[in-house]
Scaffold this motif. Structure first.
Motif, PDB file in Angstrom:
ATOM      1  N   ASP A  31       0.857  -1.181   0.000  1.00 36.83           N
ATOM      2  CA  ASP A  31       0.000   0.000   0.000  1.00 36.83           C
ATOM      3  C   ASP A  31       0.894   1.231   0.000  1.00 36.83           C
ATOM      4  OD1 ASP A  31      -2.340   1.467   0.082  1.00 36.83           O
ATOM      5  OD2 ASP A  31      -2.367   1.556   2.266  1.00 36.83           O
ATOM      6  N   TYR A  46       0.531  -5.610   2.200  1.00 35.06           N
ATOM      7  CA  TYR A  46      -0.932  -5.589   2.196  1.00 35.06           C
ATOM      8  C   TYR A  46      -1.554  -6.979   2.351  1.00 35.06           C
ATOM      9  CZ  TYR A  46      -4.327  -1.897   1.010  1.00 35.06           C
ATOM     10  OH  TYR A  46      -5.268  -0.892   1.042  1.00 35.06           O
ATOM     11  N   GLY A 204      -5.616  -4.855   5.014  1.00 32.40           N
ATOM     12  CA  GLY A 204      -6.204  -4.754   3.685  1.00 32.40           C
ATOM     13  C   GLY A 204      -7.692  -5.071   3.742  1.00 32.40           C
TER      14      GLY A 204
END
Length: 331
Positions: A31, A46, A204
């Motif tokens: 990310d 993530y 996530g």
């Protein structure tokens, strides 16, 4: 058995998460900060959701084999639905998925759960019951996703709620549902070793949606087997995610924005803007979550006092929401 489930999940998540971090970094599943909604300092792995869901499935499999437990249709439906939720969440972590598409898959997962026998029967009208079930499961699933805005917040809040829900289910003799919640609690709280600020890995959508879905389904089971205050107890257990959903929806609509549009309206972001550190914000949220869960547990044993709890809870959240709404998050 109960302590074994919790510790086993905690141990597995501690072993699996470093592997998830390594794989995420190797394949670029990270990310990236954008200085808008994503303000972390460096690209962060993530795949935390994969670690949590893998831990949950593996822990349950080992416990079922070791203790020779039997999974019924309702539990099978919940675990199948979890796979659907995890899959669309993981895909969203790779490629942004439109909200309508995500809602469609969440509806599919909820439909699977209902087809396997788990559902809310709050009225005499089957269609209305189906609609309430869809709203509850999809709503709580996304509520946990909304709370996942700060290091350790969603995993901690989800873990706390799962632990108390596990206790309530075990007290009702629901061994497999209780074990599933204890495994989820162990996975979430063990995950904090890597997800607490500063986070080394994020949940996530795959993780936050999965946690919310499992909590929603387990709460439905508890509602199904209780008659008094059967709705208020799960609402209190999940009050922080529910508050977050209602709160930011009101603020965004008031500002002329869609509730589905991302922004900094989250209560945790406002607390930081008001002067709290990230760690303080998360720890205060944990503390408030534990208090709410303790009240919910007490209410499950003293159902006649529910009439007093509702106005107190509404007043408390209204006061918090009003105070935080005065914080200028855009200055």
């Amino acid at each position: 058995m109960k302590l074994t489930v919790f510790l086993l999940a905690a141990i597995i998540i501690v072993l699996v998460t470093p592997l998830a971090i390594m794989l995420a970094n190797q394949f670029g599943i990270v990310d990236h900060p954008d200085q808008a909604l994503k303000t972390h300092r460096q690209p962060t792995p993530y795949l935390g959701g994969a670690a949590v869901v893998m831990t949950l499935y593996l822990t349950l499999s080992l416990i079922i084999l070791f203790y020779k437990l039997t999974i019924n249709a309702e539990q099978t439906g919940m675990l199948l639905g979890l796979f659907v939720i995890f899959s669309i969440g993981l895909f969203d972590d790779f490629h942004a998925v439109k909200p309508l598409m995500k809602l469609s898959f969440q509806g599919l997962a909820t439909a699977i759960v209902m087809l396997y026998g788990l559902g809310l029967q709050l009225t005499d009208h089957p269609v209305l019951n189906i609609m309430i079930m869809l709203i509850w499961v999809i709503g709580i699933t996304n509520a946990l996703n909304l709370v996942d805005i700060m290091d350790g917040l969603a995993s901690g809040i989800g873990g706390i709620a799962a632990f108390f829900l596990a206790v309530l289910l075990f007290l009702e003799g629901q061994i497999v549902f209780g074990a599933a919640m204890l495994a989820l609690a162990g996975a979430c709280l063990g995950f904090l070793a890597f997800n607490f600020h500063p986070a080394k890995i994020f949940l996530g959508d795959a993780g936050s949606l999965a946690i919310g879905f499992m909590l929603a389904c387990a709460a439905v089971k508890w509602i199904e087997i209780r008659e008094e205050n059967h709705l208020l107890v799960p609402v209190l257990l999940l009050a922080i995610p529910i508050f977050e959903t209602v709160y930011i929806s009101i603020l965004r609509l008031k500002a002329g924005k869609s509730p589905l549009q991302g922004s900094d309206d989250h209560f945790a972001k406002r607390m930081v803007k008001a002067g709290f550190t990230v760690k303080q914000t998360v720890m205060y949220s944990y503390g408030f979550g534990i208090i709410l869960c303790l009240v919910a547990f007490w209410l499950s044993m003293n159902s006649q006092h529910g009439v007093y709890i509702v106005p107190c809870a509404v007043a408390a959240f209204s006061l918090i929401g009003f105070s935080l709404s005065k914080v200028d998050i855009y200055s």
